[in-house]
Design a protein around this motif. Structure first.
Motif, PDB file in Angstrom:
ATOM      1  N   VAL A  27       0.922  -1.254  -0.017  1.00 44.13           N
ATOM      2  CA  VAL A  27      -0.245  -0.020  -0.154  1.00 44.13           C
ATOM      3  C   VAL A  27       0.846   1.337   0.024  1.00 44.13           C
ATOM      4  O   VAL A  27       1.780   1.238   0.541  1.00 44.13           O
ATOM      5  CB  VAL A  27      -1.041   0.347   1.171  1.00 44.13           C
ATOM      6  CG1 VAL A  27      -2.006  -1.127   1.152  1.00 44.13           C
ATOM      7  CG2 VAL A  27      -0.126   0.156   2.479  1.00 44.13           C
ATOM      8  N   ILE A  29      -0.114   5.138   1.026  1.00 43.85           N
ATOM      9  CA  ILE A  29      -1.283   5.899   1.734  1.00 43.85           C
ATOM     10  C   ILE A  29      -0.558   7.544   1.573  1.00 43.85           C
ATOM     11  O   ILE A  29       0.431   7.794   1.869  1.00 43.85           O
ATOM     12  CB  ILE A  29      -1.188   5.761   3.153  1.00 43.85           C
ATOM     13  CG1 ILE A  29      -1.716   4.207   3.224  1.00 43.85           C
ATOM     14  CG2 ILE A  29      -2.470   6.599   3.720  1.00 43.85           C
ATOM     15  CD1 ILE A  29      -1.943   3.547   4.624  1.00 43.85           C
ATOM     16  N   THR A  68      -9.889   3.826  -1.865  1.00 45.97           N
ATOM     17  CA  THR A  68      -8.620   2.836  -2.146  1.00 45.97           C
ATOM     18  C   THR A  68      -8.900   2.274  -3.637  1.00 45.97           C
ATOM     19  O   THR A  68      -9.602   2.129  -4.002  1.00 45.97           O
ATOM     20  CB  THR A  68      -8.894   1.703  -1.138  1.00 45.97           C
ATOM     21  OG1 THR A  68      -8.925   2.053   0.220  1.00 45.97           O
ATOM     22  CG2 THR A  68      -7.805   0.575  -1.411  1.00 45.97           C
ATOM     23  N   VAL A  97      -9.355  -2.290   5.047  1.00 44.62           N
ATOM     24  CA  VAL A  97      -9.137  -0.836   4.905  1.00 44.62           C
ATOM     25  C   VAL A  97      -9.853  -0.260   6.110  1.00 44.62           C
ATOM     26  O   VAL A  97      -9.865   0.488   6.916  1.00 44.62           O
ATOM     27  CB  VAL A  97      -9.268  -0.158   3.855  1.00 44.62           C
ATOM     28  CG1 VAL A  97      -9.544   1.154   3.801  1.00 44.62           C
ATOM     29  CG2 VAL A  97      -7.972  -0.597   3.032  1.00 44.62           C
ATOM     30  N   ILE A 116      -5.633   5.597  -0.621  1.00 39.99           N
ATOM     31  CA  ILE A 116      -4.776   4.529  -0.531  1.00 39.99           C
ATOM     32  C   ILE A 116      -4.530   3.810  -2.030  1.00 39.99           C
ATOM     33  O   ILE A 116      -5.587   3.716  -2.982  1.00 39.99           O
ATOM     34  CB  ILE A 116      -5.218   3.531   0.324  1.00 39.99           C
ATOM     35  CG1 ILE A 116      -5.522   4.104   1.732  1.00 39.99           C
ATOM     36  CG2 ILE A 116      -4.386   2.208   0.463  1.00 39.99           C
ATOM     37  CD1 ILE A 116      -6.073   3.059   2.581  1.00 39.99           C
ATOM     38  N   ALA A 140      -4.310  -6.801   3.883  1.00 36.65           N
ATOM     39  CA  ALA A 140      -4.615  -5.333   3.569  1.00 36.65           C
ATOM     40  C   ALA A 140      -4.434  -4.489   5.091  1.00 36.65           C
ATOM     41  O   ALA A 140      -3.653  -3.594   5.115  1.00 36.65           O
ATOM     42  CB  ALA A 140      -6.087  -5.142   3.358  1.00 36.65           C
ATOM     43  N   TYR A 141      -4.970  -4.972   6.142  1.00 41.07           N
ATOM     44  CA  TYR A 141      -4.861  -4.480   7.423  1.00 41.07           C
ATOM     45  C   TYR A 141      -3.376  -4.612   7.711  1.00 41.07           C
ATOM     46  O   TYR A 141      -2.919  -3.381   8.426  1.00 41.07           O
ATOM     47  CB  TYR A 141      -5.597  -5.505   8.390  1.00 41.07           C
ATOM     48  CG  TYR A 141      -5.563  -4.711   9.813  1.00 41.07           C
ATOM     49  CD1 TYR A 141      -6.412  -3.878  10.242  1.00 41.07           C
ATOM     50  CD2 TYR A 141      -4.811  -5.047  10.803  1.00 41.07           C
ATOM     51  CE1 TYR A 141      -6.565  -3.203  11.678  1.00 41.07           C
ATOM     52  CE2 TYR A 141      -4.646  -4.556  12.107  1.00 41.07           C
ATOM     53  CZ  TYR A 141      -5.403  -3.557  12.431  1.00 41.07           C
ATOM     54  OH  TYR A 141      -5.321  -3.193  13.528  1.00 41.07           O
ATOM     55  N   VAL A 144      -1.505  -1.591   5.861  1.00 47.07           N
ATOM     56  CA  VAL A 144      -1.828  -0.479   6.398  1.00 47.07           C
ATOM     57  C   VAL A 144      -1.416  -0.036   7.737  1.00 47.07           C
ATOM     58  O   VAL A 144      -0.690   0.773   7.839  1.00 47.07           O
ATOM     59  CB  VAL A 144      -3.290  -0.239   6.618  1.00 47.07           C
ATOM     60  CG1 VAL A 144      -3.679   1.099   7.261  1.00 47.07           C
ATOM     61  CG2 VAL A 144      -4.102   0.002   5.192  1.00 47.07           C
TER      62      VAL A 144
END
Length: 179
Positions: A27, A29, A68, A97, A116, A140-141, A144
């Protein structure tokens, strides 16, 4: 402590699972109005054969916040791989997310100001959509979280280098590692 979102760009990575249903997520951001917005819009506007970036949605007409962009690393081929790419992996990214916002990794007050870009690996041999969803959600988590917390640290990277590189696709033998 200053917000991690004061930085122009945050970058994170996570790999979850094994085999055909593993997930690898990268990712980027950043705030709207910065370089991430330019990259986000450019990627959305310039698809290539087999790689069509799209907005991640929780359900039709409900895009995830922060907005995203889903970018597939492997061209979607075959019915199950397409269903995993557009279905379980997208749903996993959306939920991961959303989990990050719900749990405060991304402050809810910042969600409308951030973007994102998520580069997602979905193995063409995927064979279990539910496992794909679970792994994509966790990846994904995790990506991030890594971006927001600035992990791994340089010390973590150096400790890993002492043990030698490895990934799900290759681990060099000690003979290869020797200089």
């Amino acid at each position: 402590m200053p917000s991690p979102f004061a930085a122009t760009t945050l970058i994170g990575e996570s790999f979850v699972g094994d085999g055909a249903n593993a997930a690898h997520t990268n990712v980027v951001i950043g705030r709207k109005g910065g370089p991430v917005e330019t990259a986000w819009a450019t990627a959305l506007a310039t698809p290539s054969a087999g790689h069509v970036p799209f907005m991640t949605v929780l359900r039709p007409s409900v895009p995830v916040k922060p907005l995203t962009l889903f970018v597939n690393k492997a061209a979607a081929e075959g019915e199950l791989h397409q269903r995993a790419t557009w279905g379980s992996a997208q749903a996993g990214l959306a939920q991961g997310v959303t989990d990050a916002v719900t749990e405060g990794l991304i402050p809810a007050g910042d969600a409308d100001d951030l973007l994102i870009i998520a580069a997602m690996w979905i193995n063409p041999a995927v064979d279990d959509l539910d496992a794909s969803f679970r792994n994509q959600r966790a990846a994904a988590y995790g990506a991030v979280r890594a971006a927001v917390t600035g992990t791994p640290s340089l010390a973590d990277v150096q400790a890993g280098a002492e043990e030698g590189p490895t990934n799900p696709f290759y681990t060099p033998t000690p003979e290869v590692l020797a200089r």
